[in-house]
Enzyme design. Structure first.
Site, PDB file in Angstrom:
ATOM      1  N   GLU C  60      39.835  44.194  33.424  1.00  0.00           N
ATOM      2  CA  GLU C  60      38.473  43.704  33.160  1.00  0.00           C
ATOM      3  C   GLU C  60      37.423  44.777  33.369  1.00  0.00           C
ATOM      4  O   GLU C  60      36.494  44.912  32.567  1.00  0.00           O
ATOM      5  CB  GLU C  60      38.156  42.499  34.047  1.00  0.00           C
ATOM      6  N   HIS C 129      40.368  29.754  40.346  1.00  0.00           N
ATOM      7  CA  HIS C 129      40.149  29.575  38.903  1.00  0.00           C
ATOM      8  C   HIS C 129      39.098  28.528  38.585  1.00  0.00           C
ATOM      9  O   HIS C 129      39.042  28.035  37.464  1.00  0.00           O
ATOM     10  CB  HIS C 129      41.458  29.169  38.222  1.00  0.00           C
TER      11      HIS C 129
END
Ligand SMILES: Cc1ncc(C[n+]2csc(CCOP(=O)(O)OP(=O)(O)O)c2C)c(N)n1
Ligand SMILES: Cc1ncc(C[n+]2csc(CCOP(=O)(O)OP(=O)(O)O)c2C)c(N)n1
Ligand SMILES: [Mg+2]
Ligand SMILES: [Mg+2]
Lengths: 326, 343, 326, 343
Positions: C60, C129
């Site tokens: 990322e 998450h």
């Protein structure tokens, strides 16, 4: 009482806690041989050796994770972030592991770790090196956020942070390191989560923390000559927030100004304003006003930087406004 | 096997094929247990008894069993979200793991963690982590603590081959090697990260070679041969215990199922044929055949084992089904440590 | 008007903008061959080829920086974060470069980039998450933060985000992707920074965004039967915030509830509450009340998770409170 | 040279020593300009005309000059916070750089960037970045754009050797190699990251070897010999232009001064003697001698050059001093793009 700098008070806290508990160690960039980029760890390598005062490569994500891992199995690391700007690279380990491991593991695994270093702006360090992220960390359940404004608070709060069984975000200030103040000679702790009334007053309250405490006190002095008696509340801990202390003061003064170093949008002050309008709605004689950094990346030029920053003048002006003195 | 031949498992066993023969039965049993456990977990997921993401370990059993069997009870193990197999291999009960997948109070994380967040501190099973690569520095951290305390413990850190491209891999391995930490880093190389083959995500496909960037040994291991896995792990363990620092293991294996339960076993990224081909060299079959050759296994014995593990898994499912949900107040607990006297 | 899912509306926006401008490209994990982890990019690889629909390794920080770099020299990347939880690893590039490059360079270098993907919780994905970070990004000057709640808004806002010359944080919702709604057939844009009145009302205002819009509308329906006429304001853009729209509504209804998915402390709602008490102090007939996620990491167990989340019942209860109906 | 011998510059020039001789004078002049510029910047800092952090380039001049001289005008250059030298080598005027250090409106970033954030889009000078490693993915991004547009431009990314231990290095180099981006990654290896010698921060000290993790060439280059630097850069440029992908250059040099103006030239981490020893092989002297041998330089010519650059720097300082501060409203501009019609 000895007079110590904020830097030396932190140094003393680290030394005392490392003497007290062999599981406490200090890790970070340049903390050992270089004595710390800001010399907070001066002398610790000599006293405790390379095993407990650990220089790391420039790898915030890696050494933050190593610190967190070692805390998960019972060590008590103090991880120095050379500045909090660089902690953005480590924030995944702080938010996704340190803050959540106890919850995700159903209470089996704790994370007694302190992340510490200077936050916010110093002088002309530019946009990437001048950021105050306390509202980000305070947004996260599982973390505590501590921001001392004086040498005495710095020492007592850091000692408590190191003994705390939770991950603590301990944000200092480069501009505070040379600040001198009285520090008790005997050992003491200051509990996390307890605000401090730095000045009593009846006409208005200024809620502040870290670098805005001194300007708030200066503003209070100025306003005294104008016949305004201002109370100054130093939050000291941002999370958990000492809501009772803030509400008590506002119920007394009925007027509130919140001063913080960082940006305004969803800052710490927004949470305090929300709290007060919600819990003390009928006690307020005026809307709560906030003073915070100009909503721009920090410019390098010294005049622009000064204009961007919170100071006593801006805080005093806000107090006059809530007191309808302008 | 077009897409992933470049990382296909290949025989790497070196030592005497009879090595560890007294452990073979345990290994076979554990691999069977994991296989059956995952099959039942998959069923339970499809009927909604398990929620969220669920990543099965089917096809990779020899990796968990071969590595963990080399450890001491007080060593640390940490993995990603595909960790059911490692949790079982580490001795966590099928009940406590299945109950966690069901989100029950009796689960190893009290129902608050779920499939991706299995924990058992007592057994040194440190999770169960959902951020790719996040567990790598943590594993190094356990090794740091072991060295700090001079306990001769070590840490075993699992991650997928796709995680070898993320920053935390680089930072953690460099520091672990620099500080000679007692750590073993296991690339559980099943050829794919979700739908991405190794050669589409890594500039080199022999990921063991990345060990050279950190001056640590890097070995390629046949992940479908539990004996080879154990053999290679023993060497890494010896290095760690001797204070010689970390080892990087690139253990080649294959995932028979989809990335997670919401993903088909094959699709645009790999063919049905490829999956079938890899199934031919199943880690359970490989050991089974070796045991038959050695006269340590016959049909009866195998059936007995099968019956045992099937019963164990059935019991785990029933236990999970019948276990209570966490109390409502569990929502609020475990956020912070219980308040204690500061001193 | 065609009926589209939120997912397909986003897909259509991407397709139209990529057809319109060859400098627009899509980059992220699994966006190309796999058609996107949540299938938002379905078919784009076939139409635009691997040069403009780019699968990345799991890195990322690296691919966010590559996207930012390409935007600094004039490309218009759309960078997909498989979920915003993973963007914590890339946040240094977003906050320290994308948000600041124009300012640091004295206006020479822009960064027309969109970071997009699902934010917040879905179902039982656990603590790591299931996080809503909009207040973090909205805290940062130099960024825009957009969070559509409907297919029509998703399409019009994403098209505007891609054409915007600033870095835009575009937060979708896994739980919204299958939501169906009417979408105009002809091309249209929805300007960033403009809230939308999703329901007119006179007795109280609910300010919401993204996943709290539907429950807010359900709450309004329930309350209608109780004789309360509730206005529902969908912020759509968190930064810049449409302050005028919020104030206009509150000055009409005199009562405000703010509903957001994420945690409370220094959340988006804190900023809205601060705004309203400051600018509409005398218009408020009751304190502003906020509804937000339980202040804990998200638990996996489905009952605990449900209890942690905002829903219509909790929003309705809050409205009754500000209307003194409880 | 105890602490950092393991990364000390060593001769690496291979080709004809006369190569590029028609450029030597320009190179010598530019190295002298950088040296004098930095000396004056240091003075201005000590009397408070420059604020914040200020990292000088003294001792490393051959790296900037040797690499940038190999580029096309439309290539991209990006660096960290020690970038004054590269900015000048890229053709930015001493005036615009000095004025930026003074925070003046006439500075290359309008006084809003400062020493760590020099920008000149026209010359493809993309900063000036303060977060260690942050510029590495950005440099790959410029190369991505060049490839996307098929312009045959390339990007040159500088970072210190200590940055080779951070995640963005790993992620960016892997992707750049995987996608064969026209990028050159330059480790400006001055032996130290602040007070930390290479061997205390990296598990291997030959950082060029890390290129192997990405299947790209890695070369060690003598950073005190501008001819060797240029020679090696030409090869990397050729690869990039030919679409063969990135190169990692480990250019060995030395920083004579402290890490920043607030840091002493020597201290606990390195001795005065070490600094003195490295000063013996000064990059300016090395070229000067070569030129004298070749009969391309005599005392008169050198004095003339010295006089020129000294005057240029003096003029830059005066310009900076006399330039106006930015208008107060500059605080509020450049946060967002000027509002335009969305079509
Ligand atoms: C930082 C981060 N990015 C993306 C994801 C989404 N994601 C989950 S698993 C996965 C693939 C990982 O592949 P690999 O590391 O090979 O492990 P495997 O699933 O094959 O066991 C991705 C992209 C994530 N969880 N974390
Ligand atoms: C991510 C990050 N961590 C720490 C710092 C503080 N810091 C600034 S320069 C520096 C040393 C960098 O050394 P090197 O990469 O070798 O470059 P050099 O200064 O030698 O040119 C450090 C630790 C930073 N700016 N960014
Ligand atoms: Mg994999
Ligand atoms: Mg260096």
């Amino acid at each position: 009482m000895a007079t110590l700098t904020y830097r030396d008070a932190l140094n003393a806290a680290l030394r005392e806690e490392m003497q007290r508990d062999g599981d406490v160690y200090l890790m970070g960039e340049e903390v050992a041989e270089y004595n710390g980029a800001y010399k907070v760890s001066r002398g610790l390598l000599e006293e405790f050796g390379a095993k407990r005062v650990v220089d790391t490569p420039i790898a915030e994500l890696g050494f933050a994770g190593i610190g967190v891992g070692s805390a998960m199995v019972g060590l008590r690391p103090v991880v120095e972030m050379m500045t909090w700007n660089f902690a953005l690279l480590a924030i995944d380990q702080i938010v996704n592991v340190a803050a959540k491991i106890r919850y995700m593991s159903g209470g089996q695994i704790g994370c007694p770790i302190v992340f510490r270093g200077p936050g916010g702006a110093a002088l002309q360090l530019g946009a990437q090196h001048s950021q105050a992220f306390e509202s980000w960390y305070a947004h996260i359940p599982g973390l505590k956020v501590v921001m001392p404004a004086t040498p005495a608070d710095a020492k007592g709060l850091l000692k408590s942070a190191i003994r705390d069984d939770n991950p603590v975000i301990f944000i200092e200030g480069e501009m505070l390191y040379n600040l001198k103040g009285e520090v008790p000679d005997e050992e003491y702790l200051i509990p996390l989560g307890v605000a401090d009334i730095k000045r009593e007053g009846a006409d208005a309250t200024i809620v502040c923390h870290s670098k805005t405490v001194a300007p708030a006190l200066n503003a209070a002095k100025t306003l005294e000559d104008e016949g305004l008696d201002v109370e100054v509340i130093d939050l000291r801990t941002i999370r958990p927030l000492d809501e009772a202390a803030v509400l008590r003061s506002v119920r007394k003064t009925h007027r509130l100004v919140i001063a913080e170093e960082g940006w305004g949008f969803a800052g710490v002050g927004a949470q305090v304003a929300d709290l007060v309008q919600r819990e003390a709605f009928d006690d307020l004689d005026a809307p709560v006003i906030r003073v915070h950094q100009a909503d721009v990346p920090m410019p390098y030029n010294k005049h622009l930087e000064k204009a961007a920053k919170v100071d006593a003048t801006k805080i005093a002006a806000a107090v006059r406004t809530v007191c309808y003195r302008d | 096997m077009a897409v992933s031949t470049d990382t296909a498992p290949r025989p790497t066993r070196r030592a005497d094929a009879d090595a560890y023969r007294d452990e073979w039965t345990d290994w076979l049993r554990m691999m069977l247990l994991i296989r059956r456990f995952e099959e039942r977990a998959g069923e339970a997921y499809s009927i909604g008894h398990i929620g969220g993401f669920c990543h099965l370990y089917i096809g990779q059993e020899a990796v968990a069993v071969g590595t963990i069997s080399a450890l001491r009870d007080d060593d640390y193990v940490i993995s990603a979200y595909r960790e059911h197999g490692q949790a079982l291999a580490r001795g966590m009960t099928a009940r406590s793991v299945m109950a966690e997948l069901f989100g029950k109070a009796t689960g190893c994380s009290g129902g608050k963690g779920g499939s991706m967040h299995l924990f058992d501190l007592e057994r040194g099973f440190m999770g169960g982590h959902g951020i790719v690569g996040g567990q790598i520095p943590l594993g190094a951290g356990f090794a740091f603590a072991a060295k700090y305390r001079e306990t001769e413990q070590l840490s075993l850190t699992y991650f997928g081959e796709a995680a070898a491209n993320i920053g935390s891999f680089h930072e953690a391995l460099n520091i672990a090697a620099l500080w000679k930490l007692p750590a073993i880093f296991v690339i559980e190389n099943n050829g794919y990260g979700m739908g991405t083959a190794v050669r589409r995500s890594a500039a080199i496909t022999d990921l063991a070679d990345r060990a050279a960037s950190y001056g640590m040994p890097g070995v390629v291991v046949d992940g479908q041969d539990v004996i080879a896995v154990r053999e290679a792990t023993d060497e890494a363990v010896a290095r760690a215990r001797a204070g010689e620092g970390p080892t990087l293991m690139d253990i080649r294996t294959y995932r028979y199922v989809g990335h997670s339960m919401s993903d088909a076993p094959h699709g645009t990224y790999r063919s049905k044929d490829e999956v079938e081909e890899f199934r031919q060299r199943d880690p359970i079959l490989v050991l089974e055949e070796r045991m038959r050759e050695a006269g340590l296994l016959d049909d009866a014995a195998l059936e007995a084992l099968e019956a045992e593990v099937t019963a164990e898994v059935a019991d785990a499912v029933q236990f999970a089904e019948e276990s209570p949900e966490p109390d409502a107040d569990q929502l609020w607990t475990d956020v912070l440590a219980p308040v204690k006297e500061n001193d």
